[in-house]
Design an enzyme around this catalytic site. Structure first.
Site, mmCIF file in Angstrom:
data_model
loop_
_atom_site.group_PDB
_atom_site.id
_atom_site.type_symbol
_atom_site.label_atom_id
_atom_site.label_comp_id
_atom_site.label_asym_id
_atom_site.label_seq_id
_atom_site.Cartn_x
_atom_site.Cartn_y
_atom_site.Cartn_z
ATOM 1 N N HIS A 260 0.812 -1.207 0.000
ATOM 2 C CA HIS A 260 0.000 0.000 0.000
ATOM 3 C C HIS A 260 0.846 1.259 0.000
ATOM 4 O O HIS A 260 0.438 2.297 -0.515
ATOM 5 C CB HIS A 260 -0.930 0.028 1.216
ATOM 6 C CG HIS A 260 -1.727 1.296 1.318
ATOM 7 N ND1 HIS A 260 -1.333 2.368 2.077
ATOM 8 C CD2 HIS A 260 -2.877 1.673 0.715
ATOM 9 C CE1 HIS A 260 -2.214 3.343 1.949
ATOM 10 N NE2 HIS A 260 -3.155 2.949 1.138
ATOM 11 N N CYS A 261 2.057 1.197 0.557
ATOM 12 C CA CYS A 261 2.794 2.427 0.844
ATOM 13 C C CYS A 261 3.553 2.995 -0.355
ATOM 14 O O CYS A 261 3.246 4.073 -0.848
ATOM 15 C CB CYS A 261 3.764 2.186 2.003
ATOM 16 S SG CYS A 261 2.936 1.896 3.578
#
Length: 419
Positions: A260-261
């Site tokens: 996600h990052c």
């Protein structure tokens, strides 16, 4: 009864927080909109690698943990953590999950309660976006009636050394009392808390951390491309540079960035700079271009390597080792390996994949899941190491495979080519 904590989102961030809070003596309700997740959690079946079934079962046996998809179970909370996803939509932040959580929890806010946002987002979200939603839905005002703060998540799935308890926690509040409430809460969960002056500073802190990684990975990714063309072993150069005890930090190339990052957070920062100042964040945009191009670079290198062995990529039998975005986890969000698998299928390759951490339903269409056995390795025209899970026997991979394209520097030998 102890203090009631509500954690909205029971994924890689929310579930570890919920479990740690149970250990710290809170009565915890884990809210998740996915009924499948809720059912599994209440049956003591964890889908997050860092949380074992027994730890989950112990939390349930304590009577201080309940997973639910009904916000009615969140009534009369003392503290609420919002740990929902914040994806991108057409290059812009998509805050619909924060909005949904805020609107659902707002009517349940009581005077003196504390709400903390942990979702990664652009500076200003807590005060400019979430606060008005909470005030409108509750009829209360912050900081007079309730407290609000932001604390960026620092969860690193699969990291055995740095976990929730021993990773320093940055905290903030919209005023001094809110900051104190947020700080007091996290001091019961983690060993060290670092307060900052405003939620904007904490929000920017999170984006800075991941942008730092993103641009440095982009640097070594592009360097690996040029080093290959120059006939230089980039991994040897990286190992040598890493012996310098000051002024250098080791980053390594790979088939792209995932989770996600890294594929998302730097774009939040770039978007915020563009919106607020009217300038392009050229460093971030360049890093995005480089890292986003790496899956295609891997496909091109595989095609060239097969061509040199008189094999077209169409019809070739390819074995991909690892489909998750990082080693020893089953998280496939934004995984470059998935992009590579889909591209190879479109080019007509017979794609098989081995990954002990993922389920069949996560596979791209056309990809067959297999074990990395001696027979599978030997019968593949090429084996591509995309995610270097410790599960794989790399000596066997090197011994049995006719050709190995290694993007993670786990094998060495005359039949191995590195990214």
């Amino acid at each position: 009864m102890g203090e009631k904590l509500v954690v909205i989102g029971q994924g890689y961030v929310g579930l570890p927080l919920a479990m740690r809070a149970v250990e710290a003596g809170f009565d915890v309700v884990g809210i998740d909109v996915d009924p499948w997740r809720v059912k599994r959690l209440n049956a003591a079946e964890s889908y997050v690698e860092d949380i074992g079934d027994e730890q989950l079962a112990e939390a349930l046996r304590s009577g201080r943990y309940l997973a639910s998809d009904d916000y009615a179970d969140a009534e009369a909370f003392d503290i609420c953590l919002i740990t929902v996803p914040t994806p991108l939509c057409d290059g812009a932040p998509d805050l619909r999950h924060i909005a949904s959580a805020g609107r659902c929890i707002a009517p349940l806010i009581q005077p003196g309660a504390t709400v903390i946002l942990e979702s990664t987002t652009y500076p200003g979200t807590t005060q400019e976006y979430l606060l008005p939603l909470l005030e409108e839905g509750s009829g209360l005002r912050a900081p007079q009636d309730f407290h609000l703060g932001y604390s960026p998540e620092r969860i690193d799935p699969g990291n055995g050394r740095w976990q929730l308890e021993n990773t320093p926690k940055v905290v903030s509040g919209i005023d001094e009392l809110s900051l104190k409430r947020v700080q007091d809460f996290y001091q019961r969960l983690v060993q060290r808390v670092i307060p900052v002056s405003t939620p904007q500073a904490a929000e920017l802190c999170k984006l800075l951390e991941n942008t730092f990684r993103h641009v440095n990975i982009a640097l070594v990714n592009e360097l690996s491309i040029f080093a290959h063309q120059l006939g230089i072993d980039v991994w040897e150069a990286i190992d040598a540079a890493a012996t310098k005890p000051f002024g250098y930090m080791r980053f390594t190339p790979g088939p792209g960035v995932g989770g996600h990052c890294l594929p998302i957070d730097p774009s939040y920062l770039s978007w915020a700079v563009k919106r607020g100042l009217g300038h392009n964040f050229r460093f971030v945009e360049l890093a995005n271009d480089i890292n986003n191009s790496m899956p295609d670079q891997v496909v091109r290198r595989l095609a060239v390597a097969l061509n040199e062995r008189a094999k077209p990529i169409k019809g070739s039998r390819l074995l991909l080792l690892g489909l998750a975005y990082k080693k020893n986890v089953g998280d496939c969000r934004e995984s470059p390996a998935m992009h590579i698998a889909r591209s190879l299928c479109k080019l007509g390759a017979q794609v098989r994949a081995a990954d002990p951490h993922i389920d069949d339903y996560q596979l791209p269409p056309g990809v067959e899941i297999v074990e990395a056995t001696r027979e599978e390795l030997a019968s593949a025209d090429a084996v591509a190491i995309l995610t270097d899970h410790d599960h794989f026997d790399y000596d066997l991979v090197e011994q049995m495979s006719p050709f190995v394209f290694d993007t993670r520097n786990r094998c060495r030998g005359p039949n191995v080519e590195h990214l």
